[in-house]
Motif scaffolding. Structure first.
Motif, mmCIF file in Angstrom:
data_model
loop_
_atom_site.group_PDB
_atom_site.id
_atom_site.type_symbol
_atom_site.label_atom_id
_atom_site.label_comp_id
_atom_site.label_asym_id
_atom_site.label_seq_id
_atom_site.Cartn_x
_atom_site.Cartn_y
_atom_site.Cartn_z
ATOM 1 N N PHE A 1 0.845 -1.240 -0.075
ATOM 2 C CA PHE A 1 -0.067 0.110 0.109
ATOM 3 C C PHE A 1 0.795 1.283 -0.066
ATOM 4 C CE2 PHE A 1 -2.329 3.423 2.353
ATOM 5 C CZ PHE A 1 -3.381 3.286 1.319
ATOM 6 N N THR A 2 0.585 2.224 -0.786
ATOM 7 C CA THR A 2 1.575 3.271 -1.024
ATOM 8 C C THR A 2 0.546 4.659 -1.089
ATOM 9 O OG1 THR A 2 1.522 3.496 -3.452
ATOM 10 C CG2 THR A 2 3.342 2.043 -2.674
ATOM 11 N N MET A 3 1.291 5.660 -0.535
ATOM 12 C CA MET A 3 0.502 7.002 -0.449
ATOM 13 C C MET A 3 1.363 8.138 -1.091
ATOM 14 S SD MET A 3 -0.538 8.838 3.056
ATOM 15 C CE MET A 3 0.973 9.290 3.313
ATOM 16 N N GLY A 4 0.749 8.788 -1.754
ATOM 17 C CA GLY A 4 1.586 9.961 -2.454
ATOM 18 C C GLY A 4 0.968 11.286 -1.873
ATOM 19 N N LEU A 5 1.763 12.288 -1.421
ATOM 20 C CA LEU A 5 1.324 13.617 -0.985
ATOM 21 C C LEU A 5 0.964 14.409 -2.233
ATOM 22 C CD1 LEU A 5 0.489 15.616 1.044
ATOM 23 C CD2 LEU A 5 3.141 16.303 1.163
ATOM 24 N N HIS A 6 -0.225 14.937 -2.294
ATOM 25 C CA HIS A 6 -0.204 15.802 -3.563
ATOM 26 C C HIS A 6 -0.674 17.359 -3.100
ATOM 27 C CE1 HIS A 6 -1.553 16.890 -7.612
ATOM 28 N NE2 HIS A 6 -2.589 17.543 -7.168
ATOM 29 N N PRO A 7 0.283 18.330 -2.702
ATOM 30 C CA PRO A 7 -0.162 19.525 -2.483
ATOM 31 C C PRO A 7 -0.463 20.253 -3.699
ATOM 32 C CG PRO A 7 2.188 19.341 -2.261
ATOM 33 C CD PRO A 7 1.676 17.740 -2.476
ATOM 34 N N ALA A 8 -0.753 21.398 -3.502
ATOM 35 C CA ALA A 8 -1.445 22.152 -4.486
ATOM 36 C C ALA A 8 -0.313 22.480 -5.478
ATOM 37 C CB ALA A 8 -1.746 23.525 -4.230
ATOM 38 N N TRP A 9 1.010 22.611 -5.115
ATOM 39 C CA TRP A 9 2.137 23.060 -5.947
ATOM 40 C C TRP A 9 2.983 21.790 -6.466
ATOM 41 C CZ3 TRP A 9 1.624 24.150 -0.698
ATOM 42 C CH2 TRP A 9 2.336 23.362 -0.029
ATOM 43 N N ASP A 10 2.472 20.437 -5.950
ATOM 44 C CA ASP A 10 3.315 19.238 -6.424
ATOM 45 C C ASP A 10 2.252 18.522 -7.259
ATOM 46 O OD1 ASP A 10 4.406 17.102 -6.631
ATOM 47 O OD2 ASP A 10 4.449 16.573 -4.690
ATOM 48 N N SER A 11 2.890 18.389 -8.697
ATOM 49 C CA SER A 11 1.864 17.438 -9.766
ATOM 50 C C SER A 11 2.090 16.058 -9.688
ATOM 51 C CB SER A 11 2.279 18.086 -11.131
ATOM 52 O OG SER A 11 3.911 17.638 -11.354
ATOM 53 N N PRO A 13 1.537 13.455 -6.953
ATOM 54 C CA PRO A 13 1.423 13.044 -5.608
ATOM 55 C C PRO A 13 2.017 11.713 -5.065
ATOM 56 C CG PRO A 13 -0.513 12.397 -6.979
ATOM 57 C CD PRO A 13 0.617 13.029 -8.019
ATOM 58 N N ARG A 14 2.331 11.600 -3.699
ATOM 59 C CA ARG A 14 3.091 10.503 -3.200
ATOM 60 C C ARG A 14 1.699 9.551 -3.118
ATOM 61 N NH1 ARG A 14 5.264 10.813 2.707
ATOM 62 N NH2 ARG A 14 3.413 11.133 3.135
ATOM 63 N N VAL A 15 2.348 8.286 -3.414
ATOM 64 C CA VAL A 15 1.528 7.007 -3.393
ATOM 65 C C VAL A 15 1.920 6.317 -2.037
ATOM 66 C CG1 VAL A 15 0.699 4.895 -4.457
ATOM 67 C CG2 VAL A 15 1.188 6.951 -5.880
ATOM 68 N N ILE A 16 0.523 5.886 -1.228
ATOM 69 C CA ILE A 16 0.677 5.115 -0.109
ATOM 70 C C ILE A 16 0.244 3.762 -0.341
ATOM 71 C CG2 ILE A 16 -0.098 4.813 2.226
ATOM 72 C CD1 ILE A 16 -0.115 7.973 2.483
ATOM 73 N N LYS A 17 0.946 2.619 -0.227
ATOM 74 C CA LYS A 17 0.592 1.326 -0.308
ATOM 75 C C LYS A 17 0.359 0.787 0.721
ATOM 76 C CE LYS A 17 3.072 0.302 -4.862
ATOM 77 N NZ LYS A 17 3.936 -0.525 -5.658
ATOM 78 N N PHE A 18 -0.464 -0.337 0.995
ATOM 79 C CA PHE A 18 -0.551 -1.107 2.224
ATOM 80 C C PHE A 18 0.421 -1.955 2.375
ATOM 81 C CE2 PHE A 18 -5.123 0.053 1.038
ATOM 82 C CZ PHE A 18 -5.589 0.099 2.193
ATOM 83 N N PRO A 19 1.124 -1.982 3.540
ATOM 84 C CA PRO A 19 2.204 -2.826 3.772
ATOM 85 C C PRO A 19 1.918 -4.153 3.912
ATOM 86 C CG PRO A 19 1.368 -1.713 5.927
ATOM 87 C CD PRO A 19 0.601 -1.216 4.684
ATOM 88 N N ARG A 20 3.049 -5.001 3.316
ATOM 89 C CA ARG A 20 2.940 -6.323 3.098
ATOM 90 C C ARG A 20 3.608 -6.994 4.128
ATOM 91 N NH1 ARG A 20 -0.534 -8.207 -0.112
ATOM 92 N NH2 ARG A 20 0.575 -10.010 -0.479
#
Length: 792
Positions: A1-11, A13-20
């Motif tokens: 499981f992955t997570m990506g941060l997507h601020p207004a200035w970031d095209s 976004p960070r991906v957040i994955k579920f850990p295995r």
């Protein structure tokens, strides 16, 4: 499981994955060790973002999304719990959005959980925790707790003295520059003695004195404008706010009282209308004015006055006027011109509060007060008042008792004193107008009603010839010594004894004496030798010093009233005697030794004939009362039987009531007016045609004699009496019958009603009167009288 941060200035976004979950086999028992999960960093979101919304934050992805269809969801406060729908997620692609601007002051962080399930709702991955922190922005100004702060500082305070503290709060994050507040003073009013009298601690808000020179008498209050700025006081980027600090300069005793007038001269004089002992007490004779620049009506301002010298006897006291702080020189002890013509007082003035330390000034000030006493004419004074003397009663008129002279206090004025009598209740005394010698005008009597407790009081007046004249009074108390000048008086004056001597038949006698000891009892009681019958019939025996008994000496004495003389003597030196008469009633007695009624009357002097006459009168009076009671009962019985018949005078049926004579109506003009006039003779009435004859007026002819009704008729005679009355009424030509028509007015001929002239009062007719019952209650008596048939 992955997570990506997507601020207004970031095209990207960070991906957040579920850990295995990686497991490793154990060497011995086959157990597997789970590999530690990754720590997911928090998501930071700035507050007050302008959008556009929804704004993507991160993307959540499961590694199994290539193998099967996955659905994503989030739970927690801000998602499915209040506040709801702040965050949402695309269930297919796992994109997480914020839907509106955030406010850190409302909520600083959020804790959400992300879930991944398959198309059937089965959990594919374990939930992961998402922490979202709201990044603070400087969007709040510092706010003072009060717009106006009140503080105080004592005048003369040294630099660095804490005055007060002001406090401002900033709702922004105080761990950042956004919430760090700094203080500074913008202005000071007034700028005295320098513009910067105070300083403030930029971090704590404490205000201190910066320079010396605070003086309440010059500046009593300062107005300080304080500014609070966040961003650590940066005026370019920070937000500011202001408040007002009112600093009051409190008073200290740095100004001693100052007497405005060093020397005061005043005069006092006695009031002519009052005596010296009353004239000047609590009277203000001078006022001292002081100037004190300290706070009015405070202990630092209030003055205290003290007489240091010039009044050793304490005639004066200086009280402080609480309104204006003046010193009121007050006389508290009467002054005398003959003893002190003037007073030179030294007055010291100080404050109630001690003078503050470090003040280079005198603690007190002083002034001189000169008071001159003016002489007036004072009243003569009796040296001994009241004056007491002792004399025996009975001194003859013209005896000199004493000299009651007064002294004139005015030693420097030659005046003459004259005396007069002001009060002499018994008018026994006389006073010499020139020298005050007192002599008697009558014999002094201790037993007089004007003597109280053996003391007789008289008041005398002494007046001088001054201008204006003054006078004084003096009281003379004469203590009268008792002498034996009153003979005893025997008591009682009347008594009664039995005609036959017995031990219970006796009279106790005593005596009273107006004198005092030793001129009273014990008393001596004795019978005189003349007339001889007294000692022959009576005897006196002594019981005690003040009592004796009188009884019969002989066995029997006729019932009568006897005057028995008894001589009573007191114990004075020489003793005085008195011959008193006691009236003794001798009467027959019963077995108890008490006089009987007949015997008492006989002893009072009534003979047998008088007693018999009294008894006869009593019997006659009783007979009269009995006859009166019987007569009243008989009259009551007659009154109860009287309602069987009605008194002819009360019977309204025997009286013809004349009402009025009226003419006909407007439509009845055909009538004879002569019919409405009073008939003058019987012939005139008889000559009238039938139908117009007036029978409501009594003709002027002789009246028939009716039978006399007895006052108490027997019930059996009622019928005969009624028949006799009916027969007399039928034969009486002067009285109209009850059943005749009374003509009050003639209304013309041609009446539709039949003639009723055939009605008569005879009881033998066959007329039917039952219709009278239909005429109402007013004809009830008439219906009962004629409609009863044979019962009537």
């Amino acid at each position: 499981f992955t997570m990506g941060l997507h601020p207004a200035w970031d095209s990207n976004p960070r991906v957040i994955k579920f850990p295995r979950k990686h497991q490793k086999s154990s060497s011995a028992n086959g157990l597997r060790r789970q590999k530690r999960d990754w720590v997911i960093p928090p998501i930071n979101v700035p507050e007050n973002s302008r959008g556009p919304f929804p704004q993507m934050l991160v993307r959540i992805r499961s590694d199994q999304d290539l193998e099967k269809g996955i659905r994503y969801s989030i739970t927690g406060a801000g998602a499915d719990q209040p506040p709801i729908d702040v965050y949402n997620i695309d269930p297919v692609h796992g994109k997480m959005f914020v839907t509106r601007p955030l406010d850190r002051e409302e909520r600083a962080s959020y804790h959400l959980r992300a879930h991944a399930v398959d198309m059937n709702g089965n959990k594919v991955e374990s939930p992961i925790d998402l922490y979202i922190y709201v990044i603070d922005m400087n969007d709040n100004r510092p706010e003072f707790q009060n717009q106006v702060y009140n503080g105080s500082v004592a005048e003369g305070s040294k630099p660095g003295t804490l005055v007060m503290q002001v406090t401002a709060n900033d709702s922004d994050d105080d761990t950042t520059a956004n919430g760090m507040v700094r203080y500074r003073i913008l202005s000071q009013t007034p700028h005295m003695p320098i513009p910067n009298m105070f300083t403030i601690n930029s971090e704590t808000g404490d205000i201190f004195t910066m320079a010396a020179g605070l003086d309440r008498e010059k500046v009593s209050q300062y107005i300080i404008i304080v500014q609070a700025t966040d961003m650590e006081g940066n005026l370019n980027f920070g937000l500011s706010n202001t408040a007002t600090a009112l600093i009051s300069v409190t008073d200290i005793n740095d100004n001693p009282p100052d007497v405005s007038i060093i020397q005061i001269h005043t005069n006092i004089s006695l009031t002519p209308s009052l005596t010296p002992s009353l004239c000047l007490v609590n009277v203000v004779v001078a006022n001292l004015t002081v100037i004190d620049r300290d706070q009015p009506h405070s202990p630092n301002w209030a003055a205290q006055y003290r007489i240091a010298s010039g009044d050793p006897q304490g005639h004066f006291l200086i009280r402080t006027n609480p309104v204006n702080n003046d010193g009121m020189v007050t006389v508290v002890k009467p002054v005398d011109y003959e003893q002190n013509r003037a007073f030179m007082l030294t007055v010291i003035v100080s404050n109630k509060a001690p003078l503050a330390s470090g003040i280079q000034s005198s603690l007190q000030s002083s002034a001189g007060v000169t008071i001159s006493v003016q002489d007036i004419n004072e009243s003569p004074v009796f040296p001994t008042n009241p004056k007491s003397i002792r004399f025996e009663e009975g001194v003859p008129a013209g005896t000199t008792l004493t000299v009651f002279a007064a002294q004139d206090p005015d030693l420097f004025i030659q005046q003459t004193v004259r005396y007069s009598k002001l009060s002499d209740p018994a008018n026994w005394l006389r006073i010499n107008r020139t020298n005050g010698q007192i002599t008697t005008m009558a014999v002094l009597d201790r037993e007089s009603v004007y003597v109280r407790n053996n003391i007789y009081e008289a008041t005398f007046l002494a007046a001088d010839n001054g201008s204006p004249p003054a006078s004084g009074t003096g009281t003379l108390q004469i203590h009268l010594i008792d002498v034996n000048d009153n003979a005893p008086v025997m008591m009682p004056k009347e008594a009664q004894v039995c005609e036959r001597a017995n031990p219970r038949s006796k009279v106790n006698i005593t005596a009273s004496d107006a004198d005092a000891d030793p001129h009273v009892g014990p008393f001596v009681f004795e019978l005189p030798s003349y007339p001889p019958s007294v000692r022959r019939n009576w005897t006196v025996s002594r019981i005690s010093g003040d009592y004796a008994q009188l009884r019969l000496r002989i066995p029997y004495l006729d019932a009568e009233v006897y005057d028995v003389p008894i001589i009573v003597s007191d114990s004075g030196n020489p003793p005085l005697s008195n011959r008193s008469i006691i009236k003794v009633k001798v009467c027959p007695c019963d077995d108890n030794g008490d006089c009987t009624t007949t015997g008492a009357v006989a002893a009072a002097g009534l003979g047998t004939g008088a007693i018999i006459a009294i008894l006869i009168c009593i019997i006659i009076l009783l007979i009269l009362v009995l006859v009166f009671v019987m007569w009243m009962k008989r009259r009551e019985k007659e009154r109860q039987s009287k309602p069987l018949l009605i008194d002819p005078e009360d019977d309204v049926r025997d009286n013809i009531l004349k009402y009025d004579e009226e003419g006909g109506g407007e439509e009845d003009q055909d009538y004879d007016l002569s019919q409405l006039q009073q008939p003058e003779s019987v012939e005139h009435i008889i000559s009238k045609p039938v139908g117009v004859r007036r029978v409501d007026e009594r003709p002027i002819i002789a009246e028939s004699q009716y039978p006399v009704r007895h006052s108490l008729p027997h019930p059996g005679d009622i019928g005969d009496f009624i028949n006799d009355g009916l027969r007399a009424a039928d034969n009486d030509p002067t009285a109209p019958p009850y059943d005749s028509l009374l003509v009050f007015d003639y209304e013309g001929s041609g009446s539709t009603a039949g003639s009723v002239s055939s009605l008569n009062s005879s009881s033998s007719g066959d007329q039917d009167y039952d219709y009278l019952n239909d005429w109402g209650p007013r004809f009830k008596k008439l219906a009962d009288l004629y409609g009863g048939g044979d019962d009537d």
